[in-house]
Design a protein around this motif. Structure first.
Motif, PDB file in Angstrom:
ATOM      1  N   ARG A 113      29.140  35.829  39.746  1.00 57.50           N
ATOM      2  CA  ARG A 113      29.943  36.212  38.586  1.00 57.50           C
ATOM      3  C   ARG A 113      29.332  37.427  37.872  1.00 57.50           C
ATOM      4  O   ARG A 113      30.045  38.334  37.456  1.00 57.50           O
ATOM      5  CB  ARG A 113      30.059  35.046  37.611  1.00 57.50           C
TER       6      ARG A 113
ATOM      7  N   THR B 138      44.172  35.814  44.109  1.00 56.65           N
ATOM      8  CA  THR B 138      43.672  34.573  43.534  1.00 56.65           C
ATOM      9  C   THR B 138      43.430  34.759  42.041  1.00 56.65           C
ATOM     10  O   THR B 138      42.776  35.717  41.636  1.00 56.65           O
ATOM     11  CB  THR B 138      42.359  34.165  44.228  1.00 56.65           C
TER      12      THR B 138
ATOM     13  N   ARG C  76      41.448  33.481  39.191  1.00 57.64           N
ATOM     14  CA  ARG C  76      40.309  32.623  38.854  1.00 57.64           C
ATOM     15  C   ARG C  76      39.969  32.687  37.368  1.00 57.64           C
ATOM     16  O   ARG C  76      39.222  31.883  36.862  1.00 57.64           O
ATOM     17  CB  ARG C  76      39.063  33.049  39.645  1.00 57.64           C
TER      18      ARG C  76
ATOM     19  N   ALA D  55      35.120  41.292  46.631  1.00 54.72           N
ATOM     20  CA  ALA D  55      36.076  42.253  47.190  1.00 54.72           C
ATOM     21  C   ALA D  55      35.502  43.666  47.357  1.00 54.72           C
ATOM     22  O   ALA D  55      36.193  44.646  47.083  1.00 54.72           O
ATOM     23  CB  ALA D  55      37.350  42.288  46.342  1.00 54.72           C
TER      24      ALA D  55
ATOM     25  N   PRO E 172      40.975  44.977  41.847  1.00 52.90           N
ATOM     26  CA  PRO E 172      40.585  43.632  41.416  1.00 52.90           C
ATOM     27  C   PRO E 172      40.189  43.637  39.938  1.00 52.90           C
ATOM     28  O   PRO E 172      39.590  44.604  39.469  1.00 52.90           O
ATOM     29  CB  PRO E 172      39.364  43.310  42.283  1.00 52.90           C
ATOM     30  N   VAL E 173      40.551  42.601  39.212  1.00 51.77           N
ATOM     31  CA  VAL E 173      40.142  42.507  37.810  1.00 51.77           C
ATOM     32  C   VAL E 173      38.829  41.718  37.786  1.00 51.77           C
ATOM     33  O   VAL E 173      38.771  40.580  38.227  1.00 51.77           O
ATOM     34  CB  VAL E 173      41.218  41.816  36.956  1.00 51.77           C
ATOM     35  N   ARG E 174      37.779  42.383  37.277  1.00 51.64           N
ATOM     36  CA  ARG E 174      36.425  41.827  37.334  1.00 51.64           C
ATOM     37  C   ARG E 174      36.113  40.936  36.152  1.00 51.64           C
ATOM     38  O   ARG E 174      36.719  41.083  35.082  1.00 51.64           O
ATOM     39  CB  ARG E 174      35.401  42.977  37.360  1.00 51.64           C
ATOM     40  N   SER E 175      35.103  40.109  36.328  1.00 46.19           N
ATOM     41  CA  SER E 175      34.610  39.258  35.249  1.00 46.19           C
ATOM     42  C   SER E 175      34.300  40.102  34.018  1.00 46.19           C
ATOM     43  O   SER E 175      33.672  41.148  34.139  1.00 46.19           O
ATOM     44  CB  SER E 175      33.351  38.545  35.737  1.00 46.19           C
TER      45      SER E 175
ATOM     46  N   ASP F 155      30.041  40.495  39.766  1.00 46.45           N
ATOM     47  CA  ASP F 155      31.436  40.876  39.572  1.00 46.45           C
ATOM     48  C   ASP F 155      31.586  41.687  38.285  1.00 46.45           C
ATOM     49  O   ASP F 155      32.272  42.709  38.246  1.00 46.45           O
ATOM     50  CB  ASP F 155      32.266  39.594  39.507  1.00 46.45           C
ATOM     51  N   ARG F 156      30.902  41.241  37.241  1.00 43.79           N
ATOM     52  CA  ARG F 156      30.924  41.950  35.956  1.00 43.79           C
ATOM     53  C   ARG F 156      30.362  43.364  36.135  1.00 43.79           C
ATOM     54  O   ARG F 156      30.903  44.332  35.624  1.00 43.79           O
ATOM     55  CB  ARG F 156      30.078  41.162  34.947  1.00 43.79           C
ATOM     56  N   VAL F 157      29.259  43.460  36.887  1.00 41.76           N
ATOM     57  CA  VAL F 157      28.632  44.762  37.118  1.00 41.76           C
ATOM     58  C   VAL F 157      29.565  45.678  37.920  1.00 41.76           C
ATOM     59  O   VAL F 157      29.663  46.871  37.631  1.00 41.76           O
ATOM     60  CB  VAL F 157      27.276  44.572  37.832  1.00 41.76           C
ATOM     61  N   LEU F 158      30.272  45.107  38.894  1.00 43.26           N
ATOM     62  CA  LEU F 158      31.224  45.918  39.659  1.00 43.26           C
ATOM     63  C   LEU F 158      32.307  46.478  38.737  1.00 43.26           C
ATOM     64  O   LEU F 158      32.750  47.618  38.907  1.00 43.26           O
ATOM     65  CB  LEU F 158      31.848  45.087  40.780  1.00 43.26           C
ATOM     66  N   GLY F 159      32.703  45.672  37.750  1.00 42.25           N
ATOM     67  CA  GLY F 159      33.673  46.149  36.767  1.00 42.25           C
ATOM     68  C   GLY F 159      33.119  47.319  35.967  1.00 42.25           C
ATOM     69  O   GLY F 159      33.818  48.293  35.703  1.00 42.25           O
TER      70      GLY F 159
ATOM     71  N   SER G  12      38.988  37.736  38.648  1.00 45.18           N
ATOM     72  CA  SER G  12      37.762  36.951  38.748  1.00 45.18           C
ATOM     73  C   SER G  12      37.583  35.982  37.600  1.00 45.18           C
ATOM     74  O   SER G  12      38.146  36.165  36.516  1.00 45.18           O
ATOM     75  CB  SER G  12      36.569  37.896  38.764  1.00 45.18           C
ATOM     76  N   SER G  13      36.746  35.016  37.849  1.00 43.36           N
ATOM     77  CA  SER G  13      36.347  34.083  36.807  1.00 43.36           C
ATOM     78  C   SER G  13      35.686  34.862  35.678  1.00 43.36           C
ATOM     79  O   SER G  13      34.829  35.710  35.927  1.00 43.36           O
ATOM     80  CB  SER G  13      35.398  33.075  37.450  1.00 43.36           C
ATOM     81  N   GLY G  14      36.100  34.612  34.446  1.00 44.29           N
ATOM     82  CA  GLY G  14      35.550  35.366  33.319  1.00 44.29           C
ATOM     83  C   GLY G  14      36.376  36.584  32.945  1.00 44.29           C
ATOM     84  O   GLY G  14      36.060  37.258  31.982  1.00 44.29           O
TER      85      GLY G  14
ATOM     86  N   GLU H 174      34.824  37.295  49.292  1.00 44.69           N
ATOM     87  CA  GLU H 174      36.204  37.135  48.843  1.00 44.69           C
ATOM     88  C   GLU H 174      36.301  37.353  47.341  1.00 44.69           C
ATOM     89  O   GLU H 174      37.234  37.975  46.842  1.00 44.69           O
ATOM     90  CB  GLU H 174      36.705  35.740  49.215  1.00 44.69           C
ATOM     91  N   ILE H 175      35.305  36.867  46.609  1.00 44.17           N
ATOM     92  CA  ILE H 175      35.324  37.026  45.156  1.00 44.17           C
ATOM     93  C   ILE H 175      35.021  38.473  44.765  1.00 44.17           C
ATOM     94  O   ILE H 175      35.691  39.054  43.923  1.00 44.17           O
ATOM     95  CB  ILE H 175      34.310  36.062  44.494  1.00 44.17           C
TER      96      ILE H 175
END
Lengths: 248, 282
Positions: B160, A185, A187, B214, A148-151, B163-167, A169-171, B211-212
């Motif tokens: 969000r 998706t 986003r 993942a 997954p491509v993260r924010s 999500d950034r932290v997961l990255g 992801s968004s961002g 879902e976001i």
């Protein structure tokens, strides 16, 4: 404990004994491009007028003389006169750019540094053209992302297509010189045809994008509208507009 | 118990509690999870990485026993043993507080690594309580982690940021940089879950969040008065009087140790039949 502390201090002392440190620095300088070789009263009048209008811009700023349009200016005396006049107006001249070899010698005599970085716009365009030619010679380099491509992440496929198996992801931002495919998706943002390829397309399984762009033509989620939200679709350029079409 | 410890070598597993966004419940979760692990008999230490905004010691109720701290140890001014505070309730739980007077620049990668390596020799679980944000303190808290618990509230900005932290966990950690070892095992802990507000459409559903993001879910902590109460009296919610949040944390801890427990959504109070009817119609 005590001995530990003493050792610590000894260590620090040897570090601070270093006489200097070297640091990289970027500075912003102002360039004055000289239009003719006659530095007469009219020239200085125009300069003074400029200084009156925008003193903050020029005063105390590091200044470079651009000699690209005055190849004939090779006399030490002429250049020295100009520099003295500029310094007399509190302008901090320190370098020259776009100089010929004789000009560089003259500048060196006056203690001015020939600056080769910081090309202006026309030069940059020429540089880009050269690079694009090289890009065409190199084989395409497609990119495949399976996580997954993260924010906050930016994925850049400089020469070719970008395929993501997973969601964006968004961002997050996807940039490709070719097409963008998202098997998930979308986003975040997708920018296809980043080097101007107008036939590039964006494909995604589920569209909830923040921004879609092809060759600089873009739409944000607001102008994409809700009707195509959550749909599988492709995006392409047609009649200089961005078209979104559901994939059935 | 101590004899048992000596027989088998410590597990030495480093778990970071992180989130990106502030105020989502990182420190509360770090306190509850470390207390839960200790309660199960695992020798556990919890480290406060929030240099300059020290909170963990208060949540753990040991703020008046802090003499030396994490930064003193990193800078060689104190030994690790001097800075570790033994919990008064559980003899397998230790706290390594941070400095309130310094800032994040006092943390160095080498210093953190040295402290963590020393702790690995002795502890089964090393819980790193990350500061908010994605700057130095947060990056060093996650850098050496084996596992991550990403604390998330069911609302868009928290999701969000998570999500950034997961990255970052997938790119800016020792495991990610070495390439050869397994990536950091990251799981989501959903806190401040409020079914009533989700039903009203005011909060994101669990499915939306997952879902976001993942990544797998490790637990759902219901919004509960017990959490604030426990914080104010300086007791990890898991050790306080029984509450839905405490039970949810106990399940989370069991899942962290590898047990397979079904996720259930706890509630603060069971609303009565009438209340439920009104809740539905409004």
């Amino acid at each position: 404990m005590r001995t530990n502390n003493a050792n610590g201090r000894g260590g620090r002392a040897s570090v601070s004994a270093q006489p200097f440190q070297i640091r990289g620095r970027f500075i912003t300088a102002i360039a004055i491009r000289l239009g003719n070789e006659d530095f007469d009263a009219a020239f200085y009048e125009a300069l003074d007028e400029q200084l009156r209008q925008a003193p903050q811009l020029l005063l105390d700023a590091p200044l470079i003389l651009d000699l690209g349009m005055v190849p004939g200016l090779t006399e030490t005396a002429a250049l020295r006169g100009l520099v003295d006049q500029l310094r007399g107006r509190d302008l901090q001249v320190f370098g020259v750019q776009n100089v010929s070899d004789p000009q560089a010698e003259v500048a060196a005599e006056l203690g001015l540094i020939p600056v080769t970085i910081g090309r202006d716009i026309p030069a940059e365009k020429a540089g880009n053209g050269g690079r694009r030619k090289i890009d065409k010679l190199l084989p395409p380099d497609n990119k495949l992302i399976t996580t997954p491509v993260r924010s906050g992440q930016v994925i850049f496929a400089e020469r070719g297509d970008l395929t993501v198996v997973g969601s964006v992801s968004s961002g997050a931002e996807l940039i490709a010189s070719g097409n963008i495919h998202v098997y998930g998706t979308l986003r975040g943002r997708a920018i296809a045809g980043a080097h101007g390829n107008e036939s590039a397309r964006i494909f995604c399984l589920r569209q909830e994008a923040e921004l879609l762009a092809i060759a600089g033509v873009y739409r944000t989620s607001e102008s994409i509208g809700d009707t195509l939200r959550g749909q599988s679709l492709q995006v392409f350029l047609k009649d200089e507009g961005l078209h979104l079409e559901a994939l059935t | 118990m101590t004899t048992q410890m000596k027989e088998k070598p410590p597990l030495g597993k480093i778990i970071v509690i992180t989130s990106g966004k502030g105020g989502v419940g990182k420190t509360t979760s770090a306190a509850a999870i470390s207390a839960g692990l200790a309660k199960l008999g695992h020798k556990t230490v919890v480290i406060d990485f929030d240099v300059g905004l020290r909170n963990l010691d208060m949540i753990m109720g040991c703020e008046r026993r802090v003499v030396f701290d994490f930064i003193n140890v990193i800078q060689g001014d104190a030994r690790l043993k001097q800075a570790l505070i033994k919990d008064k309730r559980l003899d397998t739980l230790y706290i390594l507080p941070t400095s309130q007077t310094r800032d994040k620049d006092a943390l160095t990668k080498e210093g953190v690594e040295a402290v963590l390596n020393e702790l690995k020799e002795e502890f089964d679980y090393i819980i790193c309580d990350s500061p908010a944000g994605i700057e130095r303190g947060a990056q060093l808290a996650m850098y050496f982690a084996d596992e991550a618990v990403v604390v998330t509230n069911p609302e868009v900005s928290s999701v969000r940021d998570s999500d950034r932290v997961l990255g970052l966990l997938a790119s800016k950690t020792k495991r990610a940089e070495s390439g050869s070892s397994e990536p950091v095992k990251a799981r989501v802990l959903l806190t401040r879950h409020d079914q009533a507000r989700i039903d009203k459409g005011e909060m994101m559903t669990v499915d939306d969040v997952l879902e976001i993001l993942a990544v797998p879910l490790i637990g759902i902590i219901p919004e509960s008065q017990a959490v604030l109460r426990a914080s104010n009296v300086g007791t990890p919610v898991i050790l306080d009087e029984p509450s839905s949040a405490g039970m949810a944390y106990e399940d989370t801890v069991a899942r962290l140790t590898g047990q397979d427990i079904e996720i259930r959504i706890g509630e603060e109070r069971r609303p009565g039949l009438l209340q439920r009817l009104f809740g539905r119609t409004s």
